[in-house]
Design an enzyme around this catalytic site. Sequence first.
Site, mmCIF file in Angstrom:
data_model
loop_
_atom_site.group_PDB
_atom_site.id
_atom_site.type_symbol
_atom_site.label_atom_id
_atom_site.label_comp_id
_atom_site.label_asym_id
_atom_site.label_seq_id
_atom_site.Cartn_x
_atom_site.Cartn_y
_atom_site.Cartn_z
ATOM 1 N N GLU A 116 0.818 -1.196 0.000
ATOM 2 C CA GLU A 116 0.000 0.000 0.000
ATOM 3 C C GLU A 116 0.856 1.250 0.000
ATOM 4 O O GLU A 116 1.935 1.287 0.577
ATOM 5 C CB GLU A 116 -0.952 -0.018 1.197
ATOM 6 C CG GLU A 116 -1.996 -1.106 1.014
ATOM 7 C CD GLU A 116 -2.940 -1.299 2.184
ATOM 8 O OE1 GLU A 116 -4.072 -1.740 1.951
ATOM 9 O OE2 GLU A 116 -2.550 -1.023 3.332
ATOM 10 N N CYS A 129 3.440 8.386 1.483
ATOM 11 C CA CYS A 129 3.949 7.374 2.410
ATOM 12 C C CYS A 129 4.156 6.091 1.618
ATOM 13 O O CYS A 129 3.187 5.516 1.103
ATOM 14 C CB CYS A 129 2.926 7.181 3.533
ATOM 15 S SG CYS A 129 3.411 5.942 4.725
ATOM 16 N N CYS A 136 6.270 -7.419 6.924
ATOM 17 C CA CYS A 136 7.438 -7.015 7.711
ATOM 18 C C CYS A 136 7.853 -8.213 8.544
ATOM 19 O O CYS A 136 7.001 -8.919 9.083
ATOM 20 C CB CYS A 136 7.073 -5.837 8.621
ATOM 21 S SG CYS A 136 8.479 -5.158 9.525
ATOM 22 N N CYS A 140 6.222 -5.930 15.805
ATOM 23 C CA CYS A 140 5.764 -4.939 16.774
ATOM 24 C C CYS A 140 4.299 -5.244 17.093
ATOM 25 O O CYS A 140 3.485 -5.418 16.181
ATOM 26 C CB CYS A 140 5.936 -3.543 16.219
ATOM 27 S SG CYS A 140 7.646 -3.239 15.757
ATOM 28 N N CYS A 143 1.240 -3.236 15.604
ATOM 29 C CA CYS A 143 1.259 -2.897 14.169
ATOM 30 C C CYS A 143 0.595 -3.979 13.331
ATOM 31 O O CYS A 143 0.925 -5.156 13.443
ATOM 32 C CB CYS A 143 2.699 -2.701 13.718
ATOM 33 S SG CYS A 143 2.856 -2.413 11.951
ATOM 34 N N CYS A 369 -1.448 5.310 10.067
ATOM 35 C CA CYS A 369 -0.212 4.623 10.458
ATOM 36 C C CYS A 369 -0.510 3.271 11.067
ATOM 37 O O CYS A 369 -1.328 3.158 11.967
ATOM 38 C CB CYS A 369 0.546 5.387 11.535
ATOM 39 S SG CYS A 369 0.943 7.041 11.114
#
Length: 392
Positions: A116, A129, A136, A140, A143, A369
């Site tokens: 994205e 962004c 990933c 975390c 996230c 975010c």
Amino acid sequence: MTASAPITQDVLTLPRKLPEGGKINIVGLTREKLREALIAAGTPEKQAKMRLGQIWQWVYHFGLRNFAEMTNLSKDYRAFLAEHFEISIPEVVSRQVSADGTRKYLVRIAGGHEVETVYIPEENRGTLCISSQVGCTLTCSFCHTGTQKLVRNLTAGEIVGQVMLARDDLGEWPKPGEPKDEARLVSNVVLMGMGEPLYNFDNVRDAMKVVMDNEGLTLSRRRITLSTSGIVPEIAKTAEEIGCLLAVSFHATTDEVRDKLVPVNKKWNIETLLNTLRDYPRLSNSERITFEYVMLKGVNDSDADARRLVKLIAGIPAKINLIPFNEWPGAPYQRSDWERIEAFADIVYKAGYASPIRTPRGEDIMAACGQLKSATERARKSAKEIASEAGL
Ligand code: SAH
Ligand code: SF4
């Protein structure tokens, strides 16, 4: 507590497939690499510099995708280019526009994977962004991207291509002969989308070299911010080889809490990270570092945390960006109350640091975010299916 998540999850890492047909994609090659590729394909060495300049301008200044339209090159040379090269960027699968004007692009890269890219218009600037990985490998716990099991590094072309596809969508390429438009729609780039950019260092560096080149996309290094969870060995390299602004996902003021929120802290703890950060402004000749701090109710948002934070970063030129937690389905945290965020911001501000609270943008389209995740892909296929499709 030992129940915290592992640093790296059990992911499926896919080998990068070269494009079929053997043509070399021009997008994402640095000037040096493009020059070498032109010569290797048969461009006489004496002409290479000039041809490179011409091609570069067509591709990155005018946004052309087709060699046939490069009118200052001979017909033969255009045919030669078309035979050996391509100008290709990732495909936009869907585009959502938020009530606040934020645009989220679902982008398909080679192999059918999706990332994205988010465009955030503001009064005096427009920030894009961009993503550096599919998923990933880090975990975390707050996230959404970190819950995605499929991981592949984006190529430099796929990273630069996100800037180009946004300019396509915004109609931002100048027309030959027309004066340059000074007000830029994509005026800033943040590497804050999916992925840990410092785990894909070489491609991120090459892509930023292309984006920062003083012809073409021409974004200055002060308009690019790379956000990292704290991959210590790569931070000095970022200063020296990219020189952009740095943001760090700090999020906690004790190792005990940071171990849980950002598990890579177990490898490089707060002290080690801060020691490395102290050198960044000097090495990169930049003013200050942005400390990102996600506000999680009852976890890291007390007055004591705020005080510890300013003590820890004393001596580092910094700005603290407070990010109200953005929820996603199944998230194990809640956003801190507004009064709490303001009280926290106030302590940080009174200690002498700018402490902006990041207004969530594009929440209605899950573009804020930490909400990014190619949900479409995950909903459609299981990891097994993806693996078998990828021939693993
Ligand atoms: N992987 C890099 C860059 C991408 S994340 C990094 O971690 O720095 C961009 C920022 O959004 C990071 O500071 C990240 O910690 C934060 N973030 C992640 N999930 C979030 C969520 N659900 N709500 C608010 N911020 C989040
Ligand atoms: Fe990865 Fe950054 Fe999300 Fe952590 S916050 S899982 S490093 S994308």
